[in-house]
Design a protein around this motif. Structure first.
Motif, short mmCIF file in Angstrom:
data_model
loop_
_atom_site.label_atom_id
_atom_site.label_comp_id
_atom_site.label_asym_id
_atom_site.label_seq_id
_atom_site.Cartn_x
_atom_site.Cartn_y
_atom_site.Cartn_z
N GLY A 25 56.35 48.90 48.90
CA GLY A 25 56.30 48.42 50.26
C GLY A 25 57.54 47.59 50.53
O GLY A 25 58.01 46.88 49.66
N MET A 26 58.06 47.67 51.76
CA MET A 26 59.30 46.97 52.08
C MET A 26 59.13 46.15 53.36
O MET A 26 58.66 46.66 54.38
CB MET A 26 60.45 47.96 52.24
CG MET A 26 60.71 48.79 50.99
SD MET A 26 62.16 49.86 51.13
CE MET A 26 63.47 48.63 51.12
N ALA A 27 59.52 44.87 53.28
CA ALA A 27 59.52 43.98 54.44
C ALA A 27 60.97 43.57 54.70
O ALA A 27 61.68 43.18 53.78
CB ALA A 27 58.65 42.76 54.18
N PHE A 28 61.39 43.63 55.96
CA PHE A 28 62.79 43.45 56.32
C PHE A 28 63.00 42.19 57.15
O PHE A 28 62.09 41.67 57.78
CB PHE A 28 63.29 44.66 57.11
CG PHE A 28 63.10 45.98 56.42
CD1 PHE A 28 64.04 46.44 55.52
CD2 PHE A 28 61.99 46.75 56.67
CE1 PHE A 28 63.87 47.65 54.88
CE2 PHE A 28 61.81 47.97 56.04
CZ PHE A 28 62.75 48.43 55.14
N GLN A 29 64.25 41.75 57.18
CA GLN A 29 64.60 40.55 57.94
C GLN A 29 64.31 40.73 59.44
O GLN A 29 63.83 39.82 60.10
CB GLN A 29 66.08 40.23 57.73
CG GLN A 29 66.58 39.03 58.53
CD GLN A 29 68.03 38.70 58.22
OE1 GLN A 29 68.64 39.30 57.35
NE2 GLN A 29 68.57 37.72 58.94
N ALA A 33 59.27 26.78 61.39
CA ALA A 33 57.81 26.85 61.29
C ALA A 33 57.35 28.25 60.89
O ALA A 33 56.49 28.42 60.02
CB ALA A 33 57.16 26.44 62.61
N SER A 34 57.94 29.28 61.51
CA SER A 34 57.57 30.66 61.17
C SER A 34 57.98 30.98 59.74
O SER A 34 57.28 31.70 59.02
CB SER A 34 58.24 31.64 62.14
OG SER A 34 57.76 31.45 63.46
N GLY A 35 59.14 30.45 59.33
CA GLY A 35 59.59 30.66 57.95
C GLY A 35 58.61 30.08 56.95
O GLY A 35 58.35 30.68 55.90
N HIS A 36 58.05 28.92 57.26
CA HIS A 36 57.05 28.31 56.38
C HIS A 36 55.79 29.17 56.30
O HIS A 36 55.18 29.30 55.24
CB HIS A 36 56.71 26.91 56.86
CG HIS A 36 57.80 25.91 56.61
ND1 HIS A 36 57.83 24.68 57.21
CD2 HIS A 36 58.90 25.97 55.82
CE1 HIS A 36 58.90 24.01 56.80
NE2 HIS A 36 59.57 24.79 55.96
N ARG A 56 55.33 38.69 63.88
CA ARG A 56 55.90 40.02 63.65
C ARG A 56 56.21 40.25 62.17
O ARG A 56 56.03 41.36 61.67
CB ARG A 56 57.17 40.20 64.49
CG ARG A 56 56.88 40.58 65.94
CD ARG A 56 58.14 40.74 66.75
NE ARG A 56 58.70 39.43 67.10
CZ ARG A 56 59.90 39.26 67.64
NH1 ARG A 56 60.69 40.31 67.85
NH2 ARG A 56 60.32 38.06 67.95
N GLN A 57 56.65 39.19 61.49
CA GLN A 57 56.90 39.37 60.06
C GLN A 57 55.59 39.62 59.30
O GLN A 57 55.56 40.39 58.35
CB GLN A 57 57.63 38.16 59.48
CG GLN A 57 58.14 38.36 58.05
CD GLN A 57 59.09 39.54 57.93
OE1 GLN A 57 58.65 40.70 57.86
NE2 GLN A 57 60.37 39.25 57.88
N PRO A 76 63.23 37.81 54.23
CA PRO A 76 62.10 37.88 55.17
C PRO A 76 62.00 36.71 56.13
O PRO A 76 61.30 36.80 57.13
CB PRO A 76 60.88 37.94 54.24
CG PRO A 76 61.33 37.22 53.00
CD PRO A 76 62.78 37.62 52.85
N THR A 77 62.69 35.61 55.85
CA THR A 77 62.66 34.46 56.76
C THR A 77 64.00 34.26 57.47
O THR A 77 64.17 33.30 58.22
CB THR A 77 62.30 33.16 56.01
OG1 THR A 77 63.30 32.90 55.01
CG2 THR A 77 60.94 33.29 55.33
N GLY A 78 64.94 35.17 57.24
CA GLY A 78 66.30 34.97 57.75
C GLY A 78 66.41 34.93 59.26
O GLY A 78 67.32 34.28 59.80
#
Length: 230
Positions: A87-91, A176-179, A148-149, A169-171
């Motif tokens: 599985g792949m999650a992108f910036q 707050a969303s990054g956390h 969305r992430q 993934p947090t770039g």
């Protein structure tokens, strides 16, 4: 301990003759490990992820994932392998804005031949687990970056892959969303998910990873394990 990823003398050159942009590199990642790949821009992080995912092939060496030497597979076989095992999650999420959140998550399952009812059920489980079930019928453009992430991670997990690859993934997220995404990846790792995470964010690596490697000019310069079990 079962090794899910094995890179054996892997090197990648893009011009065929110059110095490799990555390697030679020998590296193993155990099942259940969360590996963070850090390093400056141009250090070979994305190249490493592309080789592990089969999106690129090494100039030299062998790439073995889940017991298969993927650098020798045909493009068609590689696509099937990725759908089943990775599985792949992108910036930048790469969600389809004309599909609902639920349909975006179901898409990889439907492409592997899973029936609509089963795919919808699995998507529902993931949305509940990731706290986005209230957005099932919304289109991604109406969601925050962190939401969305989460949709992107759910889509990456819908086929129950052995390996989750996360590229910055947090770039593209605010703090707050990054956390939120950091906490999500930490919880997935605690649940036994094998993760390879490429990031410039050392705090993200420290929070999520059980092991961190550092690349400089395509070479491994640091390989450290977390001091405490998370």
């Amino acid at each position: 301990m079962t090794q899910l990823i094995q890179l054996k003398g892997v090197a990648k050159r893009y011009d065929g003759t110059g110095a490799p942009v990555l390697g030679p590199l020998t590296l193993s990642v155990a099942k259940g490990e969360a590996l963070a790949v850090t390093g400056p821009s141009g250090s070979g992080k994305s190249t490493l992820l592309n080789l592990v995912s089969g999106l690129d092939r090494p100039t030299d060496g062998a790439v073995i994932v889940a017991g298969r030497r993927i650098d020798r597979l045909s493009e068609h076989a590689l696509a099937r392998f990725r759908r089943a095992h990775i599985g792949m999650a992108f910036q930048f999420f790469h969600l389809l804005d004309d599909l609902t959140v639920s349909d975006n998550i179901q898409l990889p399952a439907r492409l592997t031949g899973v029936g609509r009812r089963e795919a919808a059920s699995r998507a529902g489980e993931l949305m509940e687990m990731l706290g986005i079930q209230q957005h099932a019928r919304a289109c991604p453009g109406r969601l925050s970056g962190g939401e969305r992430q989460r949709v992107g991670v759910a889509r990456a997990l819908v086929n129950r892959p052995e390996l989750l690859l996360a590229d910055e993934p947090t770039g593209a997220l605010d703090t707050a969303s990054g956390h939120d995404v950091r906490d999500l990846l930490t919880d997935l790792h605690r649940g036994g998910q094998t993760i390879v995470l490429v990031t410039h964010d050392l705090s993200l690596a420290g929070a999520v990873a059980s092991r961190t490697i550092h690349l400089v000019d395509g070479h491994l310069t640091l390989d450290t394990h977390a001091r405490a079990v998370r």
